[in-house]
Each structure stands twice: as C-alpha cells, then as structure tokens.
Write an enzyme that holds these catalytic residues in place. Sequence first.
Site, PDB file in Angstrom:
ATOM      1  N   LYS A  52     -12.323   4.787  -2.033  1.00 40.51           N
ATOM      2  CA  LYS A  52     -11.441   3.639  -2.256  1.00 40.51           C
ATOM      3  C   LYS A  52     -12.168   2.541  -3.045  1.00 40.51           C
ATOM      4  CE  LYS A  52      -8.692   4.824   1.736  1.00 40.51           C
ATOM      5  NZ  LYS A  52      -8.527   4.797   3.185  1.00 40.51           N
ATOM      6  N   GLN A  96      -9.451   1.198   8.216  1.00 39.95           N
ATOM      7  CA  GLN A  96      -9.515   2.663   8.192  1.00 39.95           C
ATOM      8  C   GLN A  96      -9.317   3.238   9.603  1.00 39.95           C
ATOM      9  OE1 GLN A  96      -9.842   4.569   5.370  1.00 39.95           O
ATOM     10  NE2 GLN A  96      -9.758   6.427   6.582  1.00 39.95           N
ATOM     11  N   ASP A 119      -1.145  -0.521   3.583  1.00 40.05           N
ATOM     12  CA  ASP A 119      -1.044   0.812   4.189  1.00 40.05           C
ATOM     13  C   ASP A 119       0.391   1.104   4.653  1.00 40.05           C
ATOM     14  OD1 ASP A 119      -3.076   2.677   4.388  1.00 40.05           O
ATOM     15  OD2 ASP A 119      -4.137   1.583   5.957  1.00 40.05           O
TER      16      ASP A 119
HETATM   17  N1  GUN Z   1      -6.927   7.522   7.907  1.00 43.04           N
HETATM   18  C1  GUN Z   1      -6.370   8.625   7.350  1.00 43.04           C
HETATM   19  N2  GUN Z   1      -5.448   8.282   6.432  1.00 43.04           N
HETATM   20  C2  GUN Z   1      -5.409   6.945   6.406  1.00 43.04           C
HETATM   21  C3  GUN Z   1      -4.667   5.997   5.640  1.00 43.04           C
HETATM   22  O1  GUN Z   1      -3.819   6.318   4.808  1.00 43.04           O
HETATM   23  N3  GUN Z   1      -4.941   4.691   5.906  1.00 43.04           N
HETATM   24  C4  GUN Z   1      -5.852   4.305   6.825  1.00 43.04           C
HETATM   25  N4  GUN Z   1      -6.022   3.012   7.026  1.00 43.04           N
HETATM   26  N5  GUN Z   1      -6.562   5.150   7.543  1.00 43.04           N
HETATM   27  C5  GUN Z   1      -6.343   6.461   7.319  1.00 43.04           C
END
Ligand code: GUN
Length: 284
Positions: A52, A96, A119
């Site tokens: 990211k 996350q 998200d």
């Molecule tokens: N863990 C797995 N996929 C995601 C996601 O799309 N966003 C976040 N914040 N954590 C994740």
Amino acid sequence: MAQLIDGKALAAQMREQMAAQVTELCAKGVTPGLAVVLVGDDPASRVYVSMKEKACAATGIYSAEHKLPAETSQQELLELVDQLNNDERIDGILVQLPLPDHIDEDCVLNAISPLKDVDGFHPYNVGCLVTGHPTFRSCTPYGVMKMLESIQYDLDGKEVVVVGRSNIVGKPVALMCLAENATVTICHSRTKDLPAHVGRADVVIAAVGRPEMVKGAWIKEGAVVIDVGINRVGDKKLVGDVEFDAAAEKASYITPVPGGVGPMTITMLLFNTIQSATSRVTAK
Ligand code: GUN
C-alpha cells in the site's frame, strides 16, 4: 477456452489515470493523504501494508504509516484513530485487519470517521451500500465490479452466485451486484448443494479462502468466473478458490490468481482516497 480478465493490466491503467488526477489535485493545493495503521507483526499484513505504501508513493499520494506493537491497548489505538480523524492532511484511514485478539475490531472500525473510511467498513458506509446510496465502497468488491465493467458485462437480470459471506468481500459484493439489478445468491459453509447453485450462475464470485474449492466441472458453459481467493499451497505456489484450469475450459472469462483481483484491491483504495481528497477541494 476462457479469456483472462487481467487485473494487473487494469490496475496499471487505472493507476496511471489516478496519478494524473493526483497531479491536478496537488495543483489545487490538495495532496491526497492516506494513513495506514498496522498493529502487531502479522507477516501477511506487513506485506499488504508495504504494498500500500509503495502504491501511494507511485501515485503521488501522501502516506503516513503507523506501525504499533502487538501490545498496543485498544484505548491507545482509539486515540490514534481520533488524532487521524482530526488531521487535515489525511483523507483516508485504513486500520489493517486482523487486529490482535485483545482489541475489539468493530469498536475500532466504528471510531473511524465515515468521511475518511476508505475501506468502506464503517456501519454508516455499509448502510449506505445496503440502501443503494453508496459512499465509500470496500476495495476488493469494488475492484471486482471494475473488472466486470472492464469487459462491459451487463449484470441486469443475470444470476450471480457469491461463494462466501464475509463482511470484507462476500456481503458487499453481493450488494453491489444487486444494485446493478442482478439476481444474487450468497452461498456459505451451510449451503446445501453448492454445485447446483454454482451450476446455474452466469457470474460466479468465489471468496471463501479455501484452495480450489469451487470445481471447474460445476461452472456453467460461458459463465464469468471471478476468483477472489489467494491461497498459498506448499512452499511457493499460490492458487485461488477456483480450480482454474478446469474452470477455464467452461468459462467465457476468468480472473487469474495471482494477477487477477489482487492488484485491484489496492488500486481501489487509492481510488477511494482520491475521491475523499476531491471532496476536500470542493469544500474549499
Ligand atoms: N485485511 C484483509 N483485507 C483487508 C482490507 O481490505 N482492509 C483492511 N483494513 N484490512 C484487510
């Protein structure tokens, strides 16, 4: 034999367009900013977070990483979220998942300002999706929709079968397909006769996280197959939730693993962050 929907190529094309948008925003005095919060040292999460960061840098988005130790208390995390909610440089906040067991995930997700919830996990934004007025859409399901759009697939009246009912993928992708007038079935671990459901689908979206669980023989001739799974088998090999070779024999289009839905997730995160920053310009 199915045609591939190349997520890597689509993601690259979208990111190029987004880099140009970021340049325009910066010229107007707004640099899009994303805060990424990682608690603990789950190896997969660490990899995602570093991907990211790199994607932000490549697109010109300011990214602020907050790497906290696994022992961080829920209160400390909530304080950081509050600080980010009030930070003018930050347009998007991503915490996350998964979080360590001692932290209540829902409580943290609910604390993120819905206006910065890139998200799309906050109940407000989930509710907007349910009522058909989407705001921020979760990144992986949104990426799936962009992939269907890239092949100009019209979902109107089509049978979509989603395998998996997670909050991150299964449920939101089902709602997004419903909004496009598809007839949607969500299958899960208690579903009776999964092959029969998959067998009538015009579009199969597999998001269960079990290697090659959806068999190629179940797929209807000419169906579109979207495989959201990424499962490591053995030491190195990555496979999806769908038995790829056998499914490709029957499908009209199929997404590969890797190089399918995966690259689209981060792309849509950048997309949402830019959308959020754009509203900052409008508000100026
Ligand atoms: N863990 C797995 N996929 C995601 C996601 O799309 N966003 C976040 N914040 N954590 C994740």
